[in-house]
Scaffold this motif. Structure first.
Motif, PDB file in Angstrom:
ATOM      1  N   LEU A  21       0.812  -1.213   0.000  1.00 34.23           N
ATOM      2  CA  LEU A  21       0.000   0.000   0.000  1.00 34.23           C
ATOM      3  C   LEU A  21       0.846   1.264   0.000  1.00 34.23           C
ATOM      4  N   ILE A  22       1.951   1.274   0.721  1.00 28.87           N
ATOM      5  CA  ILE A  22       2.751   2.497   0.828  1.00 28.87           C
ATOM      6  C   ILE A  22       3.369   2.858  -0.515  1.00 28.87           C
ATOM      7  N   ASN A  23       3.955   1.881  -1.203  1.00 32.17           N
ATOM      8  CA  ASN A  23       4.528   2.166  -2.517  1.00 32.17           C
ATOM      9  C   ASN A  23       3.461   2.532  -3.527  1.00 32.17           C
ATOM     10  N   SER A  24       2.301   1.905  -3.432  1.00 31.15           N
ATOM     11  CA  SER A  24       1.203   2.267  -4.339  1.00 31.15           C
ATOM     12  C   SER A  24       0.753   3.699  -4.098  1.00 31.15           C
ATOM     13  N   PHE A  25       0.712   4.108  -2.831  1.00 34.44           N
ATOM     14  CA  PHE A  25       0.332   5.478  -2.498  1.00 34.44           C
ATOM     15  C   PHE A  25       1.359   6.473  -3.032  1.00 34.44           C
ATOM     16  N   ILE A  26       2.649   6.155  -2.873  1.00 34.15           N
ATOM     17  CA  ILE A  26       3.692   7.046  -3.388  1.00 34.15           C
ATOM     18  C   ILE A  26       3.598   7.165  -4.910  1.00 34.15           C
ATOM     19  N   ASP A  27       3.376   6.042  -5.581  1.00 34.82           N
ATOM     20  CA  ASP A  27       3.266   6.058  -7.043  1.00 34.82           C
ATOM     21  C   ASP A  27       2.057   6.868  -7.501  1.00 34.82           C
ATOM     22  N   THR A  28       0.943   6.760  -6.766  1.00 33.96           N
ATOM     23  CA  THR A  28      -0.271   7.490  -7.150  1.00 33.96           C
ATOM     24  C   THR A  28      -0.117   8.988  -6.922  1.00 33.96           C
ATOM     25  N   VAL A  29       0.428   9.355  -5.766  1.00 31.72           N
ATOM     26  CA  VAL A  29       0.544  10.773  -5.429  1.00 31.72           C
ATOM     27  C   VAL A  29       1.531  11.486  -6.353  1.00 31.72           C
ATOM     28  N   THR A  30       2.629  10.822  -6.677  1.00 28.40           N
ATOM     29  CA  THR A  30       3.652  11.460  -7.515  1.00 28.40           C
ATOM     30  C   THR A  30       3.456  11.187  -9.007  1.00 28.40           C
ATOM     31  N   PHE A  31       2.346  10.518  -9.381  1.00 22.84           N
ATOM     32  CA  PHE A  31       2.059  10.195 -10.787  1.00 22.84           C
ATOM     33  C   PHE A  31       3.204   9.420 -11.434  1.00 22.84           C
ATOM     34  N   GLY A  32       3.805   8.515 -10.636  1.00 20.81           N
ATOM     35  CA  GLY A  32       4.861   7.668 -11.165  1.00 20.81           C
ATOM     36  C   GLY A  32       6.230   8.293 -11.186  1.00 20.81           C
ATOM     37  N   ALA A  33       6.371   9.540 -10.695  1.00 24.24           N
ATOM     38  CA  ALA A  33       7.681  10.195 -10.718  1.00 24.24           C
ATOM     39  C   ALA A  33       8.638   9.581  -9.700  1.00 24.24           C
ATOM     40  N   LEU A  34       8.095   9.090  -8.581  1.00 22.65           N
ATOM     41  CA  LEU A  34       8.927   8.469  -7.559  1.00 22.65           C
ATOM     42  C   LEU A  34       8.543   7.009  -7.419  1.00 22.65           C
ATOM     43  N   GLN A  35       9.547   6.190  -7.244  1.00 23.87           N
ATOM     44  CA  GLN A  35       9.322   4.770  -7.056  1.00 23.87           C
ATOM     45  C   GLN A  35       9.566   4.410  -5.585  1.00 23.87           C
ATOM     46  N   GLY A  36       8.688   3.590  -5.048  1.00 20.36           N
ATOM     47  CA  GLY A  36       8.850   3.163  -3.671  1.00 20.36           C
ATOM     48  C   GLY A  36      10.025   2.220  -3.503  1.00 20.36           C
ATOM     49  N   ALA A  37      10.438   2.038  -2.262  1.00 15.48           N
ATOM     50  CA  ALA A  37      11.582   1.182  -1.956  1.00 15.48           C
ATOM     51  C   ALA A  37      11.114  -0.161  -1.423  1.00 15.48           C
ATOM     52  N   ASP A  38      12.048  -1.089  -1.367  1.00 12.69           N
ATOM     53  CA  ASP A  38      11.808  -2.362  -0.690  1.00 12.69           C
ATOM     54  C   ASP A  38      12.178  -2.136   0.780  1.00 12.69           C
ATOM     55  N   TRP A  39      11.241  -1.553   1.514  1.00 15.10           N
ATOM     56  CA  TRP A  39      11.525  -0.917   2.787  1.00 15.10           C
ATOM     57  C   TRP A  39      12.204  -1.848   3.792  1.00 15.10           C
ATOM     58  N   LEU A  40      11.732  -3.055   3.938  1.00 14.72           N
ATOM     59  CA  LEU A  40      12.237  -3.945   4.975  1.00 14.72           C
ATOM     60  C   LEU A  40      13.427  -4.771   4.535  1.00 14.72           C
ATOM     61  N   ASN A  41      13.777  -4.752   3.262  1.00 17.29           N
ATOM     62  CA  ASN A  41      14.920  -5.516   2.764  1.00 17.29           C
ATOM     63  C   ASN A  41      16.090  -4.625   2.376  1.00 17.29           C
ATOM     64  N   ASN A  42      16.001  -3.359   2.700  1.00 18.17           N
ATOM     65  CA  ASN A  42      17.074  -2.411   2.430  1.00 18.17           C
ATOM     66  C   ASN A  42      17.683  -1.982   3.763  1.00 18.17           C
ATOM     67  N   PRO A  43      18.984  -2.180   3.982  1.00 21.17           N
ATOM     68  CA  PRO A  43      19.581  -1.815   5.268  1.00 21.17           C
ATOM     69  C   PRO A  43      19.421  -0.339   5.623  1.00 21.17           C
TER      70      PRO A  43
END
Length: 316
Positions: free
Chosen positions: A157-179
């Motif tokens: 949901l968080i990455n989908s929200f970021i993609d929707t709000v920024t119209f695809g300009a920003l891509q979400g991260a793999d939050w829990l698998n990134n140190p």
């Protein structure tokens, strides 16, 4: 000419030995009744708190394992020396724990105070917002962690929200698998889940401040900030001490979110002292070493609590 007479109460008869004995027997009976009622709680407290603490203290100086044919052997301070010299994961867990506490304690306390001030207003529907802010507190932290784990997924949901709000300009991260993002992600979850509880504590403190003080401040021409600075904040001193101590202890004892969401990864970026102690003591069956880590954690929490109490003490 009239005269008035004053009546004098007759003196009380001295206590007889029989009456004194009955009073003493009644006091002993009340004492025995009180001890009998407190005995179950005292037994449980000793069985599940005092005894484990004493056992952990004793095991921390041995090489005991959870399942081993060999009896435990006294090794002195070897476990403590190992923790600080030859266990980089322990040192990383100490760093992660303090980073978590340094961010969570001020942010959660400040956000809780802000919400308490907002919901303390006499407005229609304010009870609804109090309930909404408090709902995460009464929800199981395990359930909350599972839900947020799904939300933090790359297609969550968080990455989908970021993609929707920024119209695809920003891509979400793999939050829990990134140190770099795993610990901040858990910090956000932890603040969201517990801020409602401390909002309630702040709110109870706000409601103990007499309204006459605010009326006097307004008559002196004080604006909202001056009222908060000179009336609200001094009246919340004892509440502030309680909130800081409870948040700090809870932050240093971070475990459930780590165990459910990351298991200390990635690359030990989210390992904490409590999680490392449990992993060593139970999963890797090094009971003596895990007990030593627990003892170190106890001393750290005790020292930090005493320092906080000293800094926030009443000054003459």
């Amino acid at each position: 000419m009239t005269s008035s007479t004053t009546s004098v109460a007759p003196p009380r008869p001295p206590a007889t030995p029989g009456r004194a004995r009955r009073s003493s027997a009644g006091s002993r009976g009340e004492r025995r009744s009180g001890l009998a009622m407190a005995a179950p709680a005292a037994l449980l407290l000793g069985l599940f708190l005092i005894v484990p603490v004493l056992l952990a203290f004793g095991l921390s100086f041995t090489n005991a394992r959870l399942i081993s044919p060999n009896p435990p052997r006294f090794v002195g301070l070897d476990n403590f020396i190992r923790a600080f010299t030859s266990d980089p994961v322990f040192l990383r867990s100490v760093l992660n724990t303090f980073l978590f506490a340094i961010v969570v304690v001020p942010v959660q306390a400040g956000l809780g105070l802000l919400l308490a001030v907002l919901v303390n207003q006499k407005l229609r529907g304010v009870t609804f917002f109090r309930i909404v802010y408090f709902i995460p507190v009464v929800t199981s932290i395990v359930v909350v962690s599972i839900l947020w784990k799904f939300m933090y997924q790359p297609s969550g949901l968080i990455n989908s929200f970021i993609d929707t709000v920024t119209f695809g300009a920003l891509q979400g991260a793999d939050w829990l698998n990134n140190p770099r993002t795993a610990l901040p992600a858990i910090i956000v979850l932890s603040i969201w889940q517990a801020v409602g509880f401390h909002m309630l504590i702040w709110l109870s403190g706000l409601q103990t401040i007499p309204g006459e003080l605010y009326e006097a401040a307004r008559m002196d021409g004080a604006d909202a900030w001056a009222q908060f600075k000179n009336v609200t904040w001094p009246g919340l001193r004892s509440t502030m001490i309680f909130v800081l101590v409870t948040i700090t202890i809870a932050a240093l004892g971070l475990f459930v979110q780590i165990d459910v969401m990351t298991q200390g990864g990635p690359q030990n970026a989210t390992t904490t002292i409590v999680y490392h102690a449990v992993r060593k003591g139970y999963r890797e069956q090094e009971t003596g070493y895990g007990a030593a880590i627990s003892l170190i954690f106890f001393v750290l929490v005790l020292v930090i609590a005493l320092v906080q109490r000293f800094v926030t003490r009443e000054k003459d």
